[in-house]
Scaffold this active site. Structure first.
Site, PDB file in Angstrom:
ATOM      1  N   CYS A  52       3.787 -17.175  24.742  1.00  8.39           N
ATOM      2  CA  CYS A  52       3.108 -15.712  24.173  1.00  8.39           C
ATOM      3  C   CYS A  52       1.670 -15.937  23.600  1.00  8.39           C
ATOM      4  O   CYS A  52       1.475 -17.129  23.102  1.00  8.39           O
ATOM      5  CB  CYS A  52       3.869 -15.183  22.897  1.00  8.39           C
ATOM      6  SG  CYS A  52       3.519 -13.710  22.325  1.00  8.39           S
ATOM      7  N   ASP A  54       0.530 -15.138  21.017  1.00  8.98           N
ATOM      8  CA  ASP A  54       0.530 -15.063  19.627  1.00  8.98           C
ATOM      9  C   ASP A  54      -0.242 -16.483  18.938  1.00  8.98           C
ATOM     10  O   ASP A  54      -0.060 -17.633  19.647  1.00  8.98           O
ATOM     11  CB  ASP A  54       1.928 -15.319  19.162  1.00  8.98           C
ATOM     12  CG  ASP A  54       2.054 -14.973  17.649  1.00  8.98           C
ATOM     13  OD1 ASP A  54       1.574 -15.665  16.726  1.00  8.98           O
ATOM     14  OD2 ASP A  54       2.891 -14.152  17.229  1.00  8.98           O
ATOM     15  N   ARG A  56       0.112 -18.411  16.740  1.00  9.69           N
ATOM     16  CA  ARG A  56       0.956 -19.314  15.972  1.00  9.69           C
ATOM     17  C   ARG A  56       1.803 -20.186  16.937  1.00  9.69           C
ATOM     18  O   ARG A  56       2.453 -21.025  16.294  1.00  9.69           O
ATOM     19  CB  ARG A  56       1.808 -18.486  14.951  1.00  9.69           C
ATOM     20  CG  ARG A  56       1.110 -17.950  14.005  1.00  9.69           C
ATOM     21  CD  ARG A  56       2.165 -16.760  13.384  1.00  9.69           C
ATOM     22  NE  ARG A  56       2.701 -15.882  14.348  1.00  9.69           N
ATOM     23  CZ  ARG A  56       3.664 -14.668  13.880  1.00  9.69           C
ATOM     24  NH1 ARG A  56       4.059 -14.894  12.654  1.00  9.69           N
ATOM     25  NH2 ARG A  56       3.908 -13.853  14.661  1.00  9.69           N
ATOM     26  N   HIS A 108       9.257 -16.736  21.280  1.00  6.64           N
ATOM     27  CA  HIS A 108       9.224 -17.237  19.659  1.00  6.64           C
ATOM     28  C   HIS A 108       9.714 -16.338  18.705  1.00  6.64           C
ATOM     29  O   HIS A 108       9.704 -15.122  19.093  1.00  6.64           O
ATOM     30  CB  HIS A 108       7.861 -17.865  19.397  1.00  6.64           C
ATOM     31  CG  HIS A 108       6.907 -16.680  19.248  1.00  6.64           C
ATOM     32  ND1 HIS A 108       6.568 -15.768  18.035  1.00  6.64           N
ATOM     33  CD2 HIS A 108       6.131 -15.703  20.014  1.00  6.64           C
ATOM     34  CE1 HIS A 108       5.771 -15.028  18.274  1.00  6.64           C
ATOM     35  NE2 HIS A 108       5.502 -14.984  19.558  1.00  6.64           N
ATOM     36  N   CYS A 111       8.399 -12.546  17.242  1.00  8.95           N
ATOM     37  CA  CYS A 111       7.300 -11.941  18.533  1.00  8.95           C
ATOM     38  C   CYS A 111       7.143 -10.555  18.397  1.00  8.95           C
ATOM     39  O   CYS A 111       8.139  -9.748  18.250  1.00  8.95           O
ATOM     40  CB  CYS A 111       8.066 -12.408  19.696  1.00  8.95           C
ATOM     41  SG  CYS A 111       6.714 -11.685  21.116  1.00  8.95           S
TER      42      CYS A 111
END
Ligand SMILES: [Zn+2]
Length: 222
Positions: A52, A54, A56, A108, A111
């Site tokens: 993803c 993202d 993180r 994750h 999400c």
């Protein structure tokens, strides 16, 4: 036109990246003076990571690996959409040129893309991308609707989405043709638990077309 175009705040946050970069280079060269000399010679990663976007969930950091170890493709909610030329190009290059041994779809928990797909709200252009996640919900509606707690529901959808995206990969001719040629290519689905940092294998590792429905196995008549 140059950096003076930016106000002080913008410039500071941008410059910080270069300061950090310089410190990072110093640290690595201190440990291995030839690291970048060797890195520049070429790459032989054994892993393709489809994760993803993202911020993180960076592939190298969460796996404790270094530059050169992992070929990476990331998009919102780690989707493997069979008409996505970007994903297919990365997959083809990784599998057929770099000859990676593992293709990992990494979802994750927490999400935002998956959570958004489970609502009936409009988010803009991304709604068209989220539709692919809603299709995963449609396939597993019974199970997802049976989970009362919203956090648990989102978590299970993250897992099912990673599993379905990994399955999508095994439906491509890129993967199927590679499996005909070699036996050292595995597809995996995993999730990253943001709250603990740990990876979790979802137990769907695949190394052949044997579990695919006949209509998705494109190698039988070739
Ligand atoms: Zn995400």
């Amino acid at each position: 036109m140059g950096k003076e175009e930016m106000n002080t705040e913008l410039r500071t946050s941008y410059d910080k990246l270069f300061v950090n970069n310089s410190q990072w280079v110093d640290k690595i060269v201190h440990e291995d003076p030839n690291f970048f000399v060797n890195l520049a010679k070429g790459q032989t990663p054994e892993v393709l990571w489809i994760g993803c976007s993202d911020s993180r969930v960076p592939a190298n950091e969460v796996t404790g690996t270094k530059p050169g170890d992992i070929f990476v493709h990331r998009n919102i909610a780690n989707m493997c959409v069979h008409s996505d030329m970007n994903m297919l190009s990365v997959l083809d290059y990784a599998v057929n040129v770099l000859k990676v041994k593992h293709v990992i779809v990494a979802g994750h928990y927490g999400c935002g893309g998956v959570a958004a797909a489970l609502t009936g709200k409009q988010y803009g252009l991304i709604d068209n991308w989220l539709r692919h996640i809603k299709d995963v919900y449609r396939l597993h509606k019974g199970e997802i609707d049976g989970i009362g707690d919203q956090v648990a529901k989102d978590k299970r959808m993250v897992e099912l989405n990673a599993i379905e995206q990994a399955a999508n990969l095994s439906k491509t001719t890129i993967i199927q043709n590679a499996w005909k040629q070699r036996d050292d290519l595995a597809i995996h689905a995993i999730v990253i638990d943001l709250e603990s940092g740990y990876l979790k294998d979802l137990g769907v590792t695949t190394t052949s077309t044997s579990k695919l429905d006949d209509v998705f196995d494109l190698t039988t008549s070739v």
